[in-house]
Each structure stands twice: as C-alpha cells, then as structure tokens.
Design a protein around this motif. Structure first.
Motif, PDB file in Angstrom:
ATOM      1  N   SER A 201       0.808  -1.216   0.000  1.00 10.34           N
ATOM      2  CA  SER A 201       0.000   0.000   0.000  1.00 10.34           C
ATOM      3  C   SER A 201       0.848   1.277   0.000  1.00 10.34           C
ATOM      4  N   ASP A 202       2.156   1.153   0.258  1.00  4.45           N
ATOM      5  CA  ASP A 202       3.045   2.321   0.239  1.00  4.45           C
ATOM      6  C   ASP A 202       3.406   2.737  -1.184  1.00  4.45           C
ATOM      7  N   ALA A 203       3.174   1.867  -2.143  1.00  3.34           N
ATOM      8  CA  ALA A 203       3.524   2.172  -3.533  1.00  3.34           C
ATOM      9  C   ALA A 203       2.723   3.365  -4.034  1.00  3.34           C
ATOM     10  N   GLY A 204       3.336   4.145  -4.921  1.00  2.03           N
ATOM     11  CA  GLY A 204       2.624   5.281  -5.505  1.00  2.03           C
ATOM     12  C   GLY A 204       3.472   6.526  -5.579  1.00  2.03           C
ATOM     13  N   TRP A 205       2.808   7.681  -5.667  1.00  2.44           N
ATOM     14  CA  TRP A 205       3.486   8.961  -5.890  1.00  2.44           C
ATOM     15  C   TRP A 205       3.679   9.742  -4.589  1.00  2.44           C
ATOM     16  N   TYR A 206       4.866  10.345  -4.470  1.00  4.62           N
ATOM     17  CA  TYR A 206       5.232  11.175  -3.328  1.00  4.62           C
ATOM     18  C   TYR A 206       5.852  12.468  -3.852  1.00  4.62           C
ATOM     19  N   TRP A 207       6.064  13.431  -2.952  1.00  2.00           N
ATOM     20  CA  TRP A 207       6.861  14.581  -3.322  1.00  2.00           C
ATOM     21  C   TRP A 207       7.701  15.035  -2.135  1.00  2.00           C
ATOM     22  N   PHE A 208       8.869  15.589  -2.475  1.00  4.61           N
ATOM     23  CA  PHE A 208       9.721  16.227  -1.476  1.00  4.61           C
ATOM     24  C   PHE A 208       9.666  17.723  -1.744  1.00  4.61           C
ATOM     25  N   SER A 209       9.543  18.503  -0.670  1.00  5.01           N
ATOM     26  CA  SER A 209       9.489  19.955  -0.848  1.00  5.01           C
ATOM     27  C   SER A 209      10.360  20.679   0.164  1.00  5.01           C
ATOM     28  N   ALA A 210      10.841  21.840  -0.242  1.00  6.66           N
ATOM     29  CA  ALA A 210      11.532  22.781   0.645  1.00  6.66           C
ATOM     30  C   ALA A 210      10.828  24.111   0.430  1.00  6.66           C
ATOM     31  N   GLY A 211      10.255  24.654   1.511  1.00 11.79           N
ATOM     32  CA  GLY A 211       9.411  25.829   1.331  1.00 11.79           C
ATOM     33  C   GLY A 211       8.175  25.436   0.551  1.00 11.79           C
ATOM     34  N   ASP A 212       7.872  26.182  -0.501  1.00  5.81           N
ATOM     35  CA  ASP A 212       6.679  25.878  -1.296  1.00  5.81           C
ATOM     36  C   ASP A 212       7.000  25.250  -2.641  1.00  5.81           C
ATOM     37  N   VAL A 213       8.238  24.742  -2.803  1.00  5.57           N
ATOM     38  CA  VAL A 213       8.656  24.150  -4.080  1.00  5.57           C
ATOM     39  C   VAL A 213       8.903  22.653  -3.896  1.00  5.57           C
ATOM     40  N   GLY A 214       8.363  21.847  -4.801  1.00  9.51           N
ATOM     41  CA  GLY A 214       8.489  20.400  -4.658  1.00  9.51           C
ATOM     42  C   GLY A 214       8.996  19.710  -5.904  1.00  9.51           C
ATOM     43  N   VAL A 215       9.317  18.411  -5.720  1.00  7.77           N
ATOM     44  CA  VAL A 215       9.727  17.556  -6.832  1.00  7.77           C
ATOM     45  C   VAL A 215       9.106  16.184  -6.589  1.00  7.77           C
ATOM     46  N   THR A 216       8.647  15.526  -7.640  1.00  8.30           N
ATOM     47  CA  THR A 216       7.901  14.279  -7.496  1.00  8.30           C
ATOM     48  C   THR A 216       8.805  13.052  -7.495  1.00  8.30           C
ATOM     49  N   VAL A 217       8.339  11.998  -6.804  1.00  6.17           N
ATOM     50  CA  VAL A 217       9.054  10.722  -6.711  1.00  6.17           C
ATOM     51  C   VAL A 217       8.025   9.604  -6.799  1.00  6.17           C
ATOM     52  N   HIS A 218       8.334   8.556  -7.563  1.00  3.04           N
ATOM     53  CA  HIS A 218       7.445   7.400  -7.628  1.00  3.04           C
ATOM     54  C   HIS A 218       8.105   6.197  -6.965  1.00  3.04           C
ATOM     55  N   LEU A 219       7.339   5.533  -6.091  1.00  2.00           N
ATOM     56  CA  LEU A 219       7.827   4.359  -5.368  1.00  2.00           C
ATOM     57  C   LEU A 219       7.101   3.108  -5.847  1.00  2.00           C
ATOM     58  N   THR A 220       7.889   2.086  -6.192  1.00  3.42           N
ATOM     59  CA  THR A 220       7.358   0.774  -6.533  1.00  3.42           C
ATOM     60  C   THR A 220       7.723  -0.195  -5.413  1.00  3.42           C
ATOM     61  N   VAL A 221       6.760  -0.961  -4.931  1.00  2.00           N
ATOM     62  CA  VAL A 221       7.018  -1.960  -3.893  1.00  2.00           C
ATOM     63  C   VAL A 221       6.786  -3.344  -4.493  1.00  2.00           C
TER      64      VAL A 221
END
Length: 255
Positions: A201-221
């Motif tokens: 269930s942890d698989a899917g899309w995440y993002w890391f941000s600093a302040g109000d700017v982010g970058v996307t990450v995809h996790l496959t389990v």
C-alpha cells in the motif's frame, strides 16, 4: 514541448483550486532533465479525456498534449488509480511557466475541470532528487536522496504522499521520524528520506518539498520472494530396500 499548440478557449481567467482535480502547485525541474507529474481526479472523471495545457490564463491556455498522443510530452491515464501522469522530457528554460492538468467535460456552456501548477526549470533547481523513481521490496526499506539549492537549505522540508496528501515535516532539528519514515537533514543541502517496513500500500506517488517548491518521486514496492521447503517422496520399494540395508549394517546385539 515544441509541438504545435492547440488553443483552449475557456470561460474564465480566474485561477482557482479544483476539489475534483488536484496536483502539486510549484514544481522544480533540472535543465535538460525529465520529470513526471501526477494529476489526481475524482471517480466521475474515469472515462473523460485528459490533457495538459500551458498558459497563465485558463481561458487562453495552449493544449500541449492529450491522453496517449505522441510528442515530447506524454499524458497517460491510469483510471484504476484515478489519476493521469504527464511525462516531460528535455527541459529548456522556455518550459518554465504555468500549466494545467485538465479533464475534458464537453457540452455547451460546461467548462472543463482543471488545476494549475507552476513549473520552474533551472540549472540549479530549488529542490531535486537523485532518483525520481525508486523501488523496494515488501518488508524492506528504500532511501530517497533529496537536494536543496543554497537559498532553500533553511526552508521547511517535507516528505508527502499524494494518495492522502499527508506529510512528514522536518522542522529545524536534524531528524524527523516515526515508525516507518525517517527524514534526515545534513544541514548542507542534502536530505535523506528512508521508508522502512514497506507494504504494498506504500507504492505510488510522493513529493519532497523545501518551502513551497516540490519535486515528485514514484515508489514501486515489489513482493517479497516466497520461501519453499523441498519435500522428498520415498516410494514403498525404496523404503524396503533402505530397511534391509540398515538391518544388514546393524551390529549384533550383545547377550
């Protein structure tokens, strides 16, 4: 994104948040790199056509790509997950600007649904990740290495999940953790996110941000390999032979 644009004529210039279509608001991208952006939509839009549009004003934004069309930008629908992804490649400075995740509604006087984001392309982006797609085994762990430019090193850092829009926040301490997520900041622009005890269930899309700017990450389990026990079957004939052999080799009983 240098394809010919189709102009989208809408009914309003007003920039507003959509409740039935959502994405990240400010996204950082590295010059020359690539990135995927997820756009999440309401169940009612499963069968609607999706597209990606560029422009500050919704009323005059230019349609860059529709679902499953060829070009430098790919829009792929994932109806079982109620989302579509926009894959962007070979970033140039000119790609910076406002974009829209959009769903075609159709019908006279019925505007398409949409949500906007701002894309910032730079040789030294505000935030970035070493790998935007990571994989881990069920029950194991996975690490994501995140980088912040000098002007964003002292901003609040977050690791967030698109599925439920929940975030783990790293305050001004070196480490933020709970039982499953550990976020560590070295204070020099490098932040490590470790997810432990992975579940499917942890698989899917995440993002890391600093302040109000982010970058996307995809996790496959991936599934944990099953362990099997080898079972040897001995036939009745083999059993008799083995028994006779053992009897012959047994020393005589002492009287």
């Amino acid at each position: 994104m240098d394809n010919e644009y189709t102009y989208k004529i809408g009914l309003s210039n007003k920039v507003e948040n959509s409740e039935s279509l959502k994405t990240l608001k400010n996204v950082a991208a590295k010059l020359g790199g690539s990135l995927s952006i997820p756009c999440f939509y309401d169940e009612k839009y499963k069968s609607n056509r999706k597209y990606w549009c560029k422009g500050y004003y919704w009323s005059s934004c230019k349609i860059v790509a529709y679902t499953d069309t060829n070009g430098n930008t790919f829009v792929t629908d994932h109806p079982t997950q109620n989302m579509f992804t926009v894959e962007l490649n070979s970033f140039r400075d000119s790609y910076s600007g406002y974009y829209w995740c959009a769903v075609e509604i159709g019908g006279s006087g019925t505007p398409d649904d949409k949500d906007y984001l701002y894309l910032m392309v730079s040789a030294d982006p505000a935030v970035s990740v070493i790998n935007s797609r990571v994989s881990g085994q069920e029950g194991g762990s996975v690490s994501v290495q995140c980088l912040c430019s000098a002007q964003y090193q002292n901003k609040q850092k977050q690791w967030c999940r698109f599925k439920d829009w929940s975030c783990y926040t790293l305050e001004r301490t070196d480490t933020s953790q709970n039982s499953s997520v550990l976020v560590s900041d070295d204070g020099k622009g490098s932040v490590s996110v470790e997810m432990r005890g992975l579940q499917k269930s942890d698989a899917g899309w995440y993002w890391f941000s600093a302040g109000d700017v982010g970058v996307t990450v995809h996790l496959t389990v991936t599934e944990r390999p099953s362990t099997t026990t080898a079972v040897t079957t001995v036939s009745a004939t083999e059993k008799t032979s083995i028994s006779e052999t053992i009897s012959e080799e047994e020393p005589p009983l002492l009287q």
